[in-house]
Each structure stands twice: as C-alpha cells, then as structure tokens.
Scaffold this active site. Structure first.
Site, PDB file in Angstrom:
ATOM      1  N   ARG A 211       0.840  -1.200   0.000  1.00 50.41           N
ATOM      2  CA  ARG A 211       0.000   0.000   0.000  1.00 50.41           C
ATOM      3  C   ARG A 211       0.870   1.242   0.000  1.00 50.41           C
ATOM      4  O   ARG A 211       1.711   1.393   0.886  1.00 50.41           O
ATOM      5  CB  ARG A 211      -0.898  -0.003   1.228  1.00 50.41           C
ATOM      6  CG  ARG A 211      -1.733  -1.269   1.236  1.00 50.41           C
ATOM      7  CD  ARG A 211      -2.993  -1.134   2.009  1.00 50.41           C
ATOM      8  NE  ARG A 211      -3.751  -2.372   1.834  1.00 50.41           N
ATOM      9  CZ  ARG A 211      -4.956  -2.567   2.275  1.00 50.41           C
ATOM     10  NH1 ARG A 211      -5.572  -1.614   2.935  1.00 50.41           N
ATOM     11  NH2 ARG A 211      -5.575  -3.721   2.065  1.00 50.41           N
ATOM     12  N   GLU A 213       0.768   4.025   1.129  1.00 51.26           N
ATOM     13  CA  GLU A 213       0.315   4.983   2.144  1.00 51.26           C
ATOM     14  C   GLU A 213       1.314   6.131   2.199  1.00 51.26           C
ATOM     15  O   GLU A 213       2.503   5.893   2.361  1.00 51.26           O
ATOM     16  CB  GLU A 213       0.298   4.345   3.542  1.00 51.26           C
ATOM     17  CG  GLU A 213      -0.384   3.007   3.645  1.00 51.26           C
ATOM     18  CD  GLU A 213      -1.857   3.127   3.949  1.00 51.26           C
ATOM     19  OE1 GLU A 213      -2.354   4.264   4.088  1.00 51.26           O
ATOM     20  OE2 GLU A 213      -2.508   2.077   4.033  1.00 51.26           O
ATOM     21  N   ARG A 219       1.558   2.838  12.909  1.00 49.31           N
ATOM     22  CA  ARG A 219       0.760   1.636  12.664  1.00 49.31           C
ATOM     23  C   ARG A 219       0.492   1.356  11.189  1.00 49.31           C
ATOM     24  O   ARG A 219      -0.351   0.532  10.857  1.00 49.31           O
ATOM     25  CB  ARG A 219      -0.539   1.695  13.466  1.00 49.31           C
ATOM     26  CG  ARG A 219      -1.424   2.834  13.096  1.00 49.31           C
ATOM     27  CD  ARG A 219      -2.493   3.077  14.142  1.00 49.31           C
ATOM     28  NE  ARG A 219      -3.158   4.312  13.827  1.00 49.31           N
ATOM     29  CZ  ARG A 219      -4.191   4.423  13.019  1.00 49.31           C
ATOM     30  NH1 ARG A 219      -4.724   3.350  12.483  1.00 49.31           N
ATOM     31  NH2 ARG A 219      -4.713   5.587  12.751  1.00 49.31           N
ATOM     32  N   HIS A 220       1.202   2.042  10.307  1.00 48.61           N
ATOM     33  CA  HIS A 220       1.087   1.754   8.878  1.00 48.61           C
ATOM     34  C   HIS A 220       2.426   1.316   8.301  1.00 48.61           C
ATOM     35  O   HIS A 220       3.464   1.887   8.629  1.00 48.61           O
ATOM     36  CB  HIS A 220       0.618   2.983   8.102  1.00 48.61           C
ATOM     37  CG  HIS A 220      -0.824   3.301   8.316  1.00 48.61           C
ATOM     38  ND1 HIS A 220      -1.252   4.182   9.253  1.00 48.61           N
ATOM     39  CD2 HIS A 220      -1.931   2.803   7.722  1.00 48.61           C
ATOM     40  CE1 HIS A 220      -2.579   4.243   9.230  1.00 48.61           C
ATOM     41  NE2 HIS A 220      -3.018   3.408   8.308  1.00 48.61           N
ATOM     42  N   GLU A 357      -7.697  -0.486  14.613  1.00 47.90           N
ATOM     43  CA  GLU A 357      -8.392  -1.477  13.790  1.00 47.90           C
ATOM     44  C   GLU A 357      -7.461  -2.628  13.431  1.00 47.90           C
ATOM     45  O   GLU A 357      -6.315  -2.422  13.066  1.00 47.90           O
ATOM     46  CB  GLU A 357      -8.844  -0.776  12.494  1.00 47.90           C
ATOM     47  CG  GLU A 357      -9.552  -1.691  11.525  1.00 47.90           C
ATOM     48  CD  GLU A 357      -9.543  -1.125  10.090  1.00 47.90           C
ATOM     49  OE1 GLU A 357      -9.930   0.045   9.916  1.00 47.90           O
ATOM     50  OE2 GLU A 357      -9.147  -1.872   9.186  1.00 47.90           O
ATOM     51  N   SER A 360     -10.855  -5.874   8.622  1.00 46.71           N
ATOM     52  CA  SER A 360     -12.069  -5.487   7.894  1.00 46.71           C
ATOM     53  C   SER A 360     -12.628  -6.733   7.238  1.00 46.71           C
ATOM     54  O   SER A 360     -11.861  -7.591   6.807  1.00 46.71           O
ATOM     55  CB  SER A 360     -11.775  -4.488   6.775  1.00 46.71           C
ATOM     56  OG  SER A 360     -11.392  -3.265   7.304  1.00 46.71           O
ATOM     57  N   ARG A 408      -0.302  -5.804  12.853  1.00 48.46           N
ATOM     58  CA  ARG A 408      -1.104  -5.125  13.884  1.00 48.46           C
ATOM     59  C   ARG A 408      -1.529  -6.099  14.977  1.00 48.46           C
ATOM     60  O   ARG A 408      -1.639  -5.721  16.142  1.00 48.46           O
ATOM     61  CB  ARG A 408      -2.332  -4.467  13.258  1.00 48.46           C
ATOM     62  CG  ARG A 408      -1.950  -3.273  12.442  1.00 48.46           C
ATOM     63  CD  ARG A 408      -3.162  -2.439  12.165  1.00 48.46           C
ATOM     64  NE  ARG A 408      -2.795  -1.316  11.321  1.00 48.46           N
ATOM     65  CZ  ARG A 408      -3.662  -0.452  10.845  1.00 48.46           C
ATOM     66  NH1 ARG A 408      -4.944  -0.585  11.130  1.00 48.46           N
ATOM     67  NH2 ARG A 408      -3.261   0.554  10.103  1.00 48.46           N
TER      68      ARG A 408
HETATM   69  P1  AMO Z   1      -8.363  -3.361   4.865  1.00 45.00           P
HETATM   70  O1  AMO Z   1      -7.886  -2.415   3.822  1.00 45.00           O
HETATM   71  O2  AMO Z   1      -9.133  -2.779   6.007  1.00 45.00           O
HETATM   72  O3  AMO Z   1      -9.315  -4.476   4.225  1.00 45.00           O
HETATM   73  O4  AMO Z   1      -7.146  -4.188   5.428  1.00 45.00           O
HETATM   74  C1  AMO Z   1      -7.337  -5.230   6.351  1.00 45.00           C
HETATM   75  C2  AMO Z   1      -6.398  -5.079   7.529  1.00 45.00           C
HETATM   76  O5  AMO Z   1      -5.043  -5.070   7.093  1.00 45.00           O
HETATM   77  C3  AMO Z   1      -4.272  -4.232   7.940  1.00 45.00           C
HETATM   78  N1  AMO Z   1      -3.633  -3.187   7.129  1.00 45.00           N
HETATM   79  C4  AMO Z   1      -2.427  -2.658   7.355  1.00 45.00           C
HETATM   80  N2  AMO Z   1      -1.504  -2.897   8.287  1.00 45.00           N
HETATM   81  C5  AMO Z   1      -0.373  -2.184   8.245  1.00 45.00           C
HETATM   82  N3  AMO Z   1      -0.088  -1.247   7.338  1.00 45.00           N
HETATM   83  C6  AMO Z   1      -0.974  -0.967   6.352  1.00 45.00           C
HETATM   84  N4  AMO Z   1      -0.685  -0.034   5.436  1.00 45.00           N
HETATM   85  C7  AMO Z   1      -2.214  -1.684   6.343  1.00 45.00           C
HETATM   86  N5  AMO Z   1      -3.302  -1.669   5.555  1.00 45.00           N
HETATM   87  C8  AMO Z   1      -4.145  -2.582   6.042  1.00 45.00           C
HETATM   88  C9  AMO Z   1      -5.220  -3.650   8.958  1.00 45.00           C
HETATM   89  C10 AMO Z   1      -6.560  -3.782   8.284  1.00 45.00           C
HETATM   90  O6  AMO Z   1      -7.608  -3.867   9.226  1.00 45.00           O
HETATM   91  N6  AMO Z   1      -9.953  -6.616   1.356  1.00 45.00           N
HETATM   92  C11 AMO Z   1     -10.205  -6.109   2.702  1.00 45.00           C
HETATM   93  C12 AMO Z   1     -10.392  -7.223   3.688  1.00 45.00           C
HETATM   94  C13 AMO Z   1     -11.644  -8.041   3.480  1.00 45.00           C
HETATM   95  O7  AMO Z   1     -12.724  -7.426   3.351  1.00 45.00           O
HETATM   96  O8  AMO Z   1     -11.546  -9.282   3.469  1.00 45.00           O
HETATM   97  C14 AMO Z   1      -9.056  -5.213   3.108  1.00 45.00           C
HETATM   98  O9  AMO Z   1      -7.974  -5.235   2.563  1.00 45.00           O
HETATM   99  O10 AMO Z   1      -5.150  -4.459  10.142  1.00 45.00           O
END
Ligand code: AMO
Ligand code: ATP
Length: 434
Positions: A211, A213, A219-220, A357, A360, A408
């Site tokens: 990602r 970001e 936490r990212h 979080e 999802s 996380r």
């Molecule tokens: P989402 O985008 O909420 O959902 O991602 C799911 C979980 O992945 C973790 N996460 C991350 N952890 C660290 N750094 C990041 N940049 C990052 N991005 C996400 C989080 C988050 O809750 N396709 C959906 C899931 C689904 O519906 O099955 C999805 O990707 O803990």
C-alpha cells in the site's frame, strides 16, 4: 556442523561441541569465563589459566565479543554458572571473528535508536527481547494456519503483481510489466473471492500486501502481511465468528507455547488471552459512544469514517476487542453486500483492538447485476475487472470473509509502540533497504 550440540541440550557428564556467539568475557585473574550464546540459550566456558594450554586460553579470551566460535569440552555441573553448567574447553575454534566496534550492542546494555536497529537487524535479533517478537510472530502464524485448517479452509497463494487495485485507487504502487502498467497487489480480495466459487469453497492466505500509504505513522507499513479468509455459504456474522476464533487461537497459542519469549519481553505476568465474546457494536452505537466521550472537537455524524482519536476514545470506553458492524454502505468498498432490507446499510464489519483497527470484512455481493452496478457507483470501470465479474455469471455462491493485519495483531498483542518492531525489514516512506 553435524556434531554440534545446542547449549540447552548440554548435560553434565557429556563431552560436547557447542557453537555460537561470544556474548561476554569476564576475566577474574586466575580464572576467566566466556559466555557462549546460541539460539537456545547461553553456556559458560571456564578458563583456568594455570591449568590450561596457553594458546587455548589466549585464543578464548582474546576473541572479540560477538565473534562466532565453537568449543569442544566436558560439561559439568556448576551452581555458580548462570545456567548451572559449564564447559571446560579442550579445543576452541574462532569460526568468524567480529570487529571490535559493533554498530549496536547485542547485550542490550546500550540502547539503540529504532533506525539503527533496523539497519542492523542481524545484530538486533541477537537480543532475547527482539528475537522473542519474531518467535511469537512465527507461533501466531502457525496457530492461525492450524485454526483455518481445523475449519477446513485451504491455504492459497494469489498473485502479487496485478492489473487492478481494489482498496481505493490512490494507494497503489505502479510497476512496469513488460511494457504494460501493472501494480503491486493491495489485497488478495478479488482472488480469494474467485476461489470461493471454485471447488475449494473456503480459503485462506497469509501473504504480503502493498500500500502506497503516504503517511508515516506508527501503525502503517507500505508492505504488510495480510491474514485473509474467505468462505462460501457463510454470512458476515459467521465470518465474524471465524475472525474472533482465529484471533483467540493466536493469543492462546502464544500463552501456551511462548512463555520464555513473553518473559524476555517482560510480559509473562500480564499476558492474557481474551476470553468471552467480543462485543458487537453497530456503527450507529459506535459514533454515539464516541460522541458521548466528549474526546472529539466535532461530533461525528452518520456517514463519517471513524477518525483515529475516535477509535482511541471508543477503545478506551470498550476496553477489549470488539466489532463494529452495519457501516453506512457509502464508506465500504463495492464488493461488500448491503443489507437486503436496507440498501444504505452494509454488512461490512471491522474488528478492533482498543488501540486500533485489526480487521475489515463482510459479506460479499455475489449477484452479478448488483456487483456490476456497484462498480459503476464507485466510479470504477467494470470492464477492467471483467476477469473477476464474469465468474459471477457461472455459479458464485453467497460468501463472506475478512482481512486481518498480521503486524497489527502482533503489535497490539505485545504492546509494541511501533508496527516496525513487528517486521524484520519494514518498508516505509524512508526505508527501502535493508
Ligand atoms: P483493509 O484495507 O481494512 O481491508 O485491510 C485489512 C487489515 O489489514 C491491515 N492493514 C495494514 N496494516 C499495516 N499497514 C498498512 N498499510 C495496512 N493496511 C491494512 C489492517 C486492516 O484492518 N480486502 C479487505 C479485507 C476483506 O474485506 O476481506 C481489506 O484489505 O489491520
Ligand atoms: P574455585 O576454587 O571454585 O575455582 P575460587 O573461590 O578459588 O574459585 P577464583 O578461582 O579466583 O576463586 O574465582 C574468582 C571468582 O569467580 C569467585 O568469586 C568465584 O566464586 C567465582 N567462580 C569460580 N569458579 C566459578 C564458576 N565455575 N562459575 C562461576 N563463578 C565462579
């Protein structure tokens, strides 16, 4: 080294060859001790200067800390030794000498900045408390896989080089693929869904997500590990049950199998696997409770995403893992199904740790016409996703699933302040190497 014995297995009366790193040398005059460290622990090597070969003593005591050596000798009980046994060396080999100056101190006596630690992860993971994080991470991944297998899910591996994004267009890393535009995958979302319509029905994946970001937060990550689950013939409430069971299984495995590691992290006393059902709050209840805490400058209204301070305030209020359900459809992705009796309400859910979080998920839109209409509503070109949508024309069962952030989970489980602590070689805005 075929004849090597781990230090933890060296028993009094044995003649052993132990191999590892020089942790410490203490020279007391007539007697000196070298503490040798390997992955199982430490052992004392005793040098009695008057009684031993001068060369052996000189080599053993002259070697720099953190050099790799092997020692062959007899093991004896010694109550004054740190582990109750010691080796009297007959021979000692310096296998790889370390420089006298080290970029960080693996004994942990001198603290190092996180960036210095990440630049020198090899040395950093010689510290018990750092190594412990990754032993626990491995145990969590094992426990999660076992739990999914118990639930009859099949582990899959989906492509990480893809043609389209799924989780919002701005967070993709573009790459060039034989002259075509391609991306690093943000989520196995569409591929895991395609597999619930296959003969597998129920699948999981533990793999990297990418990602782009922009923000630099504790936490990212730009490369994270997603623990994904997807199953045919279940709804979002059953996906929540699985999510809860998997998170609990991870905690329970760590509690049961990682006491030494928890000890090294100073968590042995306080660590507790969550018990009882995770409360399930609706989005509406969540915003009301956040507003009632008075922690936000502006009151939240229906349709707002939850700001970080809002999540924190609610987490403090709830005080345990919990779900947020029934989100407004407009802030959940196109692949999440709306409630049959209310189109404005989605079956999407998040699972929260009090601090952030973790997950999802939701029930998916499996009806072809609704799915294609959803793409259009989100401004996405359904043609670009034809490889995905067309399979919904050939028998796609109702299905649901979730994505759990692996780092996380570790971060919140161990109370780490920075998500980078839970990754060997984190990728962030500043860090592309090592
Ligand atoms: P989402 O985008 O909420 O959902 O991602 C799911 C979980 O992945 C973790 N996460 C991350 N952890 C660290 N750094 C990041 N940049 C990052 N991005 C996400 C989080 C988050 O809750 N396709 C959906 C899931 C689904 O519906 O099955 C999805 O990707 O803990
Ligand atoms: P010993 O007769 O047992 O070799 P010592 O009492 O005569 O020991 P030194 O040999 O000079 O004295 O040892 C110095 C220090 O090291 C003492 O404080 C002693 O308790 C400690 N010591 C001696 N042998 C060991 C050992 N095998 N493990 C840990 N500490 C030891």
């Amino acid at each position: 080294m075929r004849n090597r014995t781990y230090t933890a297995d060296a028993e009094p009366g044995d003649t052993v060859t132990v191999a590892g790193w020089v942790h410490e040398i203490r020279d007391l005059g007539g007697i000196a001790f070298l503490i040798l460290r390997d992955t199982t622990g430490k052992i004392q090597v005793k040098f009695e200067k008057d009684e031993m070969d001068d060369d052996l003593v000189e080599t053993g005591l002259g070697v720099h800390r953190e050099s790799v050596i092997s020692v062959t000798g007899d093991v004896a009980e010694e109550p004054r030794a740190p582990t109750g046994v010691e080796v009297t060396p007959e021979s000692l080999d310096v296998i790889a000498e370390a420089e006298a100056q080290l970029p960080l101190d693996p004994s942990g006596k001198v603290d190092a900045e996180l960036s210095t630690r990440l630049d020198n992860r090899t040395l950093d993971l010689r510290k018990d408390e750092v190594k412990a994080i990754f032993e626990i991470r491995a145990e969590v991944q094992r426990a999660v896989r076992d739990k999914f297998r118990d639930l009859r899910a099949t582990e899959i591996n989906t492509p990480k080089i893809v043609a389209t994004g799924t989780e919002g267009g701005t967070e993709l890393f573009p790459i060039t693929y034989f002259g075509k535009e391609a991306f690093m995958n943000q989520s196995p979302q569409l591929f895991k869904q395609l597999m619930v319509g296959s003969g597998l029905e129920r699948v999981f994946e533990v793999g990297p997500i990418f990602r782009a970001e922009e923000h630099n937060t504790p936490r990212h990550l730009n490369e994270a590990t997603s623990i994904d689950f997807e199953s045919a013939f279940i709804d979002h409430t059953e996906a929540m049950d699985v999510c809860e069971a998997v998170v609990k299984a991870a905690y329970e495995a760590v509690e049961e199998n990682c006491q030494d590691e928890l000890e090294a992290l100073g968590l042995a006393e306080e660590f507790e696997a969550p018990s009882g059902e995770f409360p399930r709050l609706t989005y509406e209840e969540a915003i009301q409770r956040i507003n009632a805490t008075g922690e936000l400058d502006e009151q939240l209204v229906w349709g707002d995403d939850l700001p970080t301070e809002g999540e924190k305030a609610l987490g403090d209020d709830v005080g345990e893992h919990y779900f947020i359900t029934d989100w407004p459809s407009e802030i959940k992705p196109f692949y999440i199904k709306d409630h049959d009796d209310d189109e404005t309400l989605s079956t999407g859910f998040d699972m929260m740790h009090p601090n952030m979080e973790l997950v999802s998920g939701g029930q998916r839109e499996h009806r072809y016409d609704h799915l294609v209409a959803g793409f259009e509503q989100q401004g996405l070109d359904p043609d670009a996703f034809e490889y995905y949508t067309k399979m919904f024309k050939y028998g796609m069962p109702p299905h649901a699933g979730f994505g759990l952030g692996g780092e996380r989970l570790i971060m919140t489980m161990l109370g780490l302040e920075n998500i980078r602590e839970a990754v060997l070689f984190p990728r962030d805005r500043q860090r592309l190497s090592p």
